[in-house]
Design a protein around this motif. Structure first.
Motif, short mmCIF file in Angstrom:
data_model
loop_
_atom_site.label_atom_id
_atom_site.label_comp_id
_atom_site.label_asym_id
_atom_site.label_seq_id
_atom_site.Cartn_x
_atom_site.Cartn_y
_atom_site.Cartn_z
N TYR A 14 0.86 -1.19 0.00
CA TYR A 14 0.00 0.00 0.00
C TYR A 14 0.88 1.22 0.00
CZ TYR A 14 -4.08 -2.71 1.60
OH TYR A 14 -5.11 -3.58 1.73
N ALA A 16 0.57 4.79 1.37
CA ALA A 16 -0.30 5.62 2.20
C ALA A 16 0.38 6.96 2.40
CB ALA A 16 -0.55 4.95 3.54
N ILE A 28 3.68 0.60 2.63
CA ILE A 28 3.42 -0.40 3.65
C ILE A 28 3.30 -1.75 2.96
CG2 ILE A 28 1.79 -1.22 5.38
CD1 ILE A 28 0.81 1.74 5.52
N ALA A 30 1.90 -4.92 3.09
CA ALA A 30 0.86 -5.61 3.86
C ALA A 30 1.00 -7.12 3.71
CB ALA A 30 -0.52 -5.16 3.41
N PRO A 49 -1.54 -12.30 13.72
CA PRO A 49 -1.84 -11.14 14.56
C PRO A 49 -2.45 -9.99 13.76
CG PRO A 49 0.53 -11.39 14.26
CD PRO A 49 -0.10 -12.58 13.62
N ASN A 50 -2.95 -8.99 14.45
CA ASN A 50 -3.50 -7.81 13.79
C ASN A 50 -2.48 -7.22 12.83
OD1 ASN A 50 -4.87 -7.11 16.92
ND2 ASN A 50 -6.09 -7.57 15.14
N GLY A 51 -2.96 -6.87 11.66
CA GLY A 51 -2.07 -6.24 10.70
C GLY A 51 -1.14 -7.19 9.99
N ALA A 52 -1.36 -8.51 10.16
CA ALA A 52 -0.46 -9.49 9.54
C ALA A 52 -0.67 -9.57 8.03
CB ALA A 52 -0.66 -10.86 10.17
N GLY A 53 -1.85 -9.14 7.57
CA GLY A 53 -2.10 -9.18 6.13
C GLY A 53 -3.19 -10.16 5.71
N LYS A 54 -3.99 -10.60 6.66
CA LYS A 54 -5.06 -11.57 6.35
C LYS A 54 -6.13 -10.94 5.45
CE LYS A 54 -6.02 -12.02 10.71
NZ LYS A 54 -4.98 -11.15 11.31
N THR A 55 -6.66 -9.82 5.92
CA THR A 55 -7.72 -9.18 5.15
C THR A 55 -7.21 -8.78 3.76
OG1 THR A 55 -8.76 -8.39 7.16
CG2 THR A 55 -9.35 -7.25 5.14
N THR A 56 -5.99 -8.27 3.73
CA THR A 56 -5.43 -7.88 2.44
C THR A 56 -5.35 -9.08 1.50
OG1 THR A 56 -4.15 -6.19 3.56
CG2 THR A 56 -3.45 -6.78 1.34
N GLU A 173 -12.98 -13.17 9.50
CA GLU A 173 -13.46 -12.96 10.87
C GLU A 173 -15.00 -12.94 10.97
OE1 GLU A 173 -11.35 -10.33 13.43
OE2 GLU A 173 -9.89 -9.85 11.86
N HIS A 205 -9.44 -14.86 14.93
CA HIS A 205 -8.48 -14.68 16.02
C HIS A 205 -8.74 -15.68 17.13
CE1 HIS A 205 -6.28 -11.25 14.60
NE2 HIS A 205 -7.40 -10.62 14.29
N GLY C 258 -6.25 0.60 -3.65
CA GLY C 258 -6.89 0.17 -2.40
C GLY C 258 -7.68 1.29 -1.75
N ALA C 263 -9.66 3.20 4.80
CA ALA C 263 -8.42 2.53 5.17
C ALA C 263 -8.51 2.00 6.60
CB ALA C 263 -7.24 3.47 5.04
N1 LIG Z 1 -6.17 0.63 2.45
C1 LIG Z 1 -5.02 0.57 3.11
N2 LIG Z 1 -4.09 1.54 2.95
C2 LIG Z 1 -2.92 1.49 3.60
N3 LIG Z 1 -2.55 0.50 4.42
C3 LIG Z 1 -3.41 -0.50 4.64
C4 LIG Z 1 -4.69 -0.52 4.00
N4 LIG Z 1 -5.33 -1.63 4.41
C5 LIG Z 1 -4.50 -2.28 5.24
N5 LIG Z 1 -3.34 -1.60 5.38
C6 LIG Z 1 -2.18 -2.02 6.20
O1 LIG Z 1 -1.75 -3.28 5.74
C7 LIG Z 1 -1.38 -4.11 6.83
C8 LIG Z 1 -2.17 -5.40 6.79
O2 LIG Z 1 -3.52 -5.13 7.07
P1 LIG Z 1 -4.66 -6.24 7.06
O3 LIG Z 1 -5.94 -5.53 7.21
O4 LIG Z 1 -4.49 -7.09 5.86
O5 LIG Z 1 -4.32 -7.09 8.36
P2 LIG Z 1 -5.15 -8.23 9.07
O6 LIG Z 1 -4.25 -9.39 9.17
O7 LIG Z 1 -6.44 -8.44 8.40
O8 LIG Z 1 -5.36 -7.60 10.50
P3 LIG Z 1 -6.58 -7.74 11.53
O9 LIG Z 1 -6.34 -9.00 12.28
O10 LIG Z 1 -6.40 -6.55 12.42
O11 LIG Z 1 -7.83 -7.72 10.76
C9 LIG Z 1 -1.60 -3.29 8.07
O12 LIG Z 1 -0.37 -2.72 8.42
C10 LIG Z 1 -2.56 -2.22 7.63
O13 LIG Z 1 -2.35 -1.05 8.37
#
Ligand SMILES: Nc1ncnc2c1ncn2[C@@H]1O[C@H](COP(=O)(O)OP(=O)(O)OP(=O)(O)O)[C@@H](O)[C@H]1O
Ligand SMILES: [Mg+2]
Lengths: 322, 275, 263
Positions: A14, A16, A28, A30, A49-56, A173, A205, C258, C263
């Motif tokens: 990303y 940002a 970033i 992700a 963990p949070n921010g690991a990149g699952k949602t991405t 989730e 989680h 994205g 975000a």
């Molecule tokens: N649209 C975006 N623009 C910039 N950075 C982003 C964006 N979406 C996610 N990120 C960053 O990418 C990284 C991975 O985010 P992601 O949402 O994939 O994590 P996750 O594993 O789903 O976390 P969670 O368990 O908190 O849901 C994080 O550092 C997040 O801040």
């Protein structure tokens, strides 16, 4: 068995803006380099963990984001070049309440999405009441979403994603924020889907949830897969460990540091529960070190010391570091 | 308590009030600035107002009821209401959106000063807007200001911005308790176009419209600006402008009373956080 | 192919229905399509009171202004609203192309904003007692139809731009009155300096207003009206073609950046 989802060296960066004016851009990473295959009919868990990149990762597979590099195919279709085909074969949920039309009733939401999923009205007419029943919203379907509880909205999302009866499901989730009963019901829906041979990618989680549902689990950390195996095998990986749990009172971080410095102590974590605290220590020497630990807690009240087998959570904690 | 205020105490009060005024205006200026990023500024404060002047001036010209200058001046002065109504409301209502209202209510310093501080920059900003409008009028629409005394014109402009900011303070206070702020503001702004005499000569209006115009801001400053353009002297406009400013102060004090009342209610019921 | 068309039409109509249900009582919409055009109409009626055909002229013109304001403000806002509620992201990942949904939504917005004209008509005729005859109804009705179609397709250009970035929002204040001025809604563009005429000719709303004015109370010059229709149709074709491309490019762009959700 054939492969339903194939992910190769997927990466997503990303850009940002960091200042208010948006002049400075920060990159970033992700998802840095992720590969895995999911077989048809398999329920694959993605933990991290949070921010690991699952949602991405899920968003890239659901065609909402274009990968920076790497490829992914869903049911044989490329997520970038054959997005349309992919969209027809998948359903997805991004946990939480967003993504619904609040001023419409639950049923109207489903009718609209049914048409977006290209269902015939006659088909939709049969499918919608069935799904409303399935997710336990019967009797509430004519109320506006704005009056729904969080759990109800999440159930509606489940119904929504099953409208076109997709073979492949992404559930990001799905149980977040649900009460224990709601979460249990949702898990039973997921199990039913599993028995219908749907291919499911689930992120969560909750370790017991992953343990109970998943055929295989990928653990992702800082955008990379750090372990990928069945829950049994992952637990096997920590079989050498024992876990000491004790109830303690009033312990501060300096004590934790002292414990971490002890020989044979792998990891130490402390969780606050009401007035007491739960101290969890992983060690390869199990009960042998209990006395050492207690000695180190000299002067603190210690109750209910238990030494137990490791769970998936322990395996997870070791993998992602706790 | 006031009786025991010593010399230094008084000085302290003055300084702290000045600081409060400064803080209030600084905050609203920042809010304004945020609202008015260059592109927004261009769209909302230059293109929109100038085209609005053009629109109503050509409409007026088409009607043939009055001279072109009549419409140019009326609609240029109307621009004061953009800062006065929208800007001031935003800087007061903005606290609600930003969730800073509890801090505002909790602040010990003089609320009146802070309240007025919030209007200060919008008065300046509004004056600039009107001047832009008049410059456009001269350059593009052939507005004739050769007879006008610039100082008197400035007085009329400032009176317009003060009175419309007064109304803005009232609307801003109302905005703290309603969700339909923009509906009220927009409607009021457009009603001003109808009643203030910017586009319809007050001589042509039925009595009830004249009466409505009498209690609205802008009516008198538009009239004053037209008199100045026609070569009028201070004496020709002093009466109008005095009433105009008093009207603004009336709206402001009404707004302030309302503001205090809301504050009181919110404290009494403990609903500040929920506002 | 036929089946797809049917399906898309159905979905578009449903999208329109969703818009109407969602926004039924929104005060912002009320202001944009009723209050503002109505105040403009009242001003116009008063100012142009000496002209014989003033009333119908003002009704048509203020109606056009409502149509345009709604285009600028409501279409854009509704995209941003979907961004906030997370449904925009949903829509993008659906098997139905987004332009189908957008066309349906635009249909709802444009039909809704015809309320401006209807309200002005009602006020002028019922409350102010003007006789409001449309001189050439057989020309007027198709003119209105082509106007609606052209506006809907213009909305197909606006939507992807709003999808690209919420920042576009900042400009919309500057898009309203210039069009009122240049398109001859309430006064002939002959009043404007000559150099602006080519700009007016390039603007579709100008031809819409021209056809409507000409058929409602102008000479009913069939040549002028037909020419306006031709231009409205041509614009429609161009807008649709361009928007298909625009949707493709911009949807790819937002998936790269994205920026679809929050975000
Ligand atoms: N649209 C975006 N623009 C910039 N950075 C982003 C964006 N979406 C996610 N990120 C960053 O990418 C990284 C991975 O985010 P992601 O949402 O994939 O994590 P996750 O594993 O789903 O976390 P969670 O368990 O908190 O849901 C994080 O550092 C997040 O801040
Ligand atoms: Mg996530």
């Amino acid at each position: 068995m054939s492969i339903a989802i194939e992910v190769q060296n997927l990466r997503r960066v990303y850009r940002a803006s960091t200042s208010i004016l948006g002049r400075e851009k920060k990159e970033i990473v992700a998802v840095s380099d992720v590969s895995f295959d999911i077989k048809q009919g398999e329920l694959f868990g993605l933990l991290g963990p949070n921010g690991a990149g699952k949602t991405t990762t899920v968003k890239m597979l659901a065609t909402l984001l274009i990968p920076t590099s790497g490829t992914a195919t869903i049911a044989g279709y490329d997520v970038v070049h054959q997005a349309q085909k992919v969209r027809e074969s998948i359903g997805f949920i991004f946990g939480g309440e967003r993504g619904l039309y609040w001023r419409l009733s639950g049923e109207d939401n489903l009718r609209y999405f049914a048409s977006l999923y290209r269902l015939d009205p006659s088909e939709a007419k049969k499918r919608i009441p069935y799904l409303i029943e399935l997710v336990g919203l019967k009797g509430r379907e004519n109320e506006k979403i704005e009056g729904y509880s969080r759990g109800m909205k999440q159930r509606l999302h489940i119904a929504r994603t099953l409208l076109h009866d997709p073979d492949i499901l992404f559930l990001d989730e799905p149980t977040i924020g649900l009460d224990p009963v709601g979460a249990r019901e949702l898990r039973s829906i997921v199990r039913d889907l599993q028995s219908e041979k749907k291919t499911i990618l689930l992120t969560t989680h909750y370790m017991f949830e992953a343990d109970a549902l998943c055929d295989r689990i990928g653990v992702i950390k800082h955008g990379e897969i750090v372990a990928l195996d069945t829950p049994q095998n992952l637990k096997q990986g920590v079989q050498d460990l024992s876990v000491i749990e004790m109830e303690v009172y009033g312990i501060g971080s300096e004590v934790l540091d002292k414990l971490r410095a002890q020989p044979h102590v792998d990891s130490v974590s402390l969780e606050d529960r009401e007035q007491k605290q739960a101290l969890v220590i992983q060690s390869s020497h199990g009960s042998e070190i209990v006395q050492d630990v207690i000695n180190n807690l000299n002067g603190y009240r210690v109750e209910r010391v238990v030494v137990r087998e490791p769970t998936l959570e322990d395996a997870y904690v070791r993998l992602v570091g706790g | 308590m006031q009786r025991t205020t010593t010399q230094t105490g008084l000085l302290y009060t003055i300084i702290s009030n000045l600081r409060m005024f400064y803080e209030g205006s600084r905050l609203s200026y920042i809010a304004l600035f945020h609202w008015l990023r260059p592109s927004t500024y261009l769209a909302s404060k230059i293109i929109m107002p100038l085209n609005q002047i053009l629109f109503f001036t050509f409409l007026g010209e088409f009607s043939g009821q009055n001279t072109r200058d009549f419409y140019v001046i009326g609609n240029a002065v109307q621009m004061a209401a953009i800062s006065g109504i929208y800007g001031v409301t935003m800087s007061i209502g903005g606290d609600r959106w930003a969730g800073t209202l509890p801090y505002l209510f909790g602040a010990p310093s003089s609320r009146l000063v802070m309240f007025l501080g919030r209007a200060f920059f919008h008065i300046l900003d509004g004056a600039v807007g009107v001047i832009f409008g008049l410059v456009l009028g001269v350059l593009v629409l052939g507005l004739d200001l050769s007879q006008a005394d610039p100082l008197l014109l400035l007085l009329a402009i400032i009176a317009a911005t003060i009175s419309s900011s007064g109304l803005g303070l009232l609307l801003g206070s109302v905005s703290l308790v309603t969700v339909n702020v923009w509906f009220f503001n927009n409607t009021l702004y457009f009603l001003l176009l109808l009643f203030s005499g910017a586009n319809i000569a007050r001589d042509d209006m039925p009595a009830w419209m004249v009466a409505v115009g009498d209690i609205l801001p802008l009516t008198r400053s538009i009239e004053a600006a037209r008199r100045v353009a026609a070569g009028g002297s201070f004496d020709d406009i002093s009466g109008l402008l005095t009433v105009e400013v008093l009207l603004g102060l009336f709206y402001a004090s009404f707004g302030f009373t309302f503001f205090r009342w809301i504050e009181f209610q919110a404290r009494r019921r403990g609903t500040i956080d929920r506002m | 192919m036929l089946q797809t068309t049917r399906q898309y039409t159905r979905t578009a109509l449903m999208a329109a229905e969703v818009v109407l249900k969602e926004m039924a009582v929104d005060s912002f919409i009320m202001f944009t399509i009723v209050i503002q055009p109505l105040i403009i109409a009242l001003l116009g009626l008063w100012m142009l009171r000496d002209r014989p055909d003033a009333a119908i002229y003002v009704v048509v013109g203020s109606g056009m202004s409502g149509l345009w304001s709604s285009m600028v403000f409501i279409s854009g806002n509704s995209i941003n609203a979907e961004r906030w509620t997370g449904t925009l992201e949903m829509l993008v990942a659906m098997p139905t192309p987004l332009y189908v949904v957008t066309a349906g939504r635009n249909l709802a917005h444009v039909m809704q904003s015809l309320l401006s004209m209807i309200a002005a008509y009602a006020v002028a005729s019922l409350f102010m007692g003007y006789a409001l005859d449309i001189d050439h109804p057989l020309l007027f009705i198709p003119s209105l139809f082509f106007t609606v179609v052209a506006f809907i397709s213009f909305g197909l250009i606006m939507a992807p731009i709003f999808i690209l970035s919420p920042a576009v929002d900042q400009f919309k204040n500057g898009l309203e009155f210039p069009i009122f001025v240049l398109c001859g809604f309430l006064f002939p563009i002959a009043l404007l300096p000559e150099w602006t005429t080519p700009f007016s000719y390039l603007l579709t709303p100008y031809w819409a207003a021209r056809a409507l004015h000409e058929s409602a109370h102008g000479g009913g010059d069939v040549g002028v009206v037909l020419a306006s229709w031709a231009i409205l149709l041509l614009s429609t074709v161009i807008y649709v073609a361009v928007s298909r491309r625009l949707f493709r490019v911009i949807l790819r762009r937002v998936r790269e950046d994205g920026t679809l959700g929050l975000a």
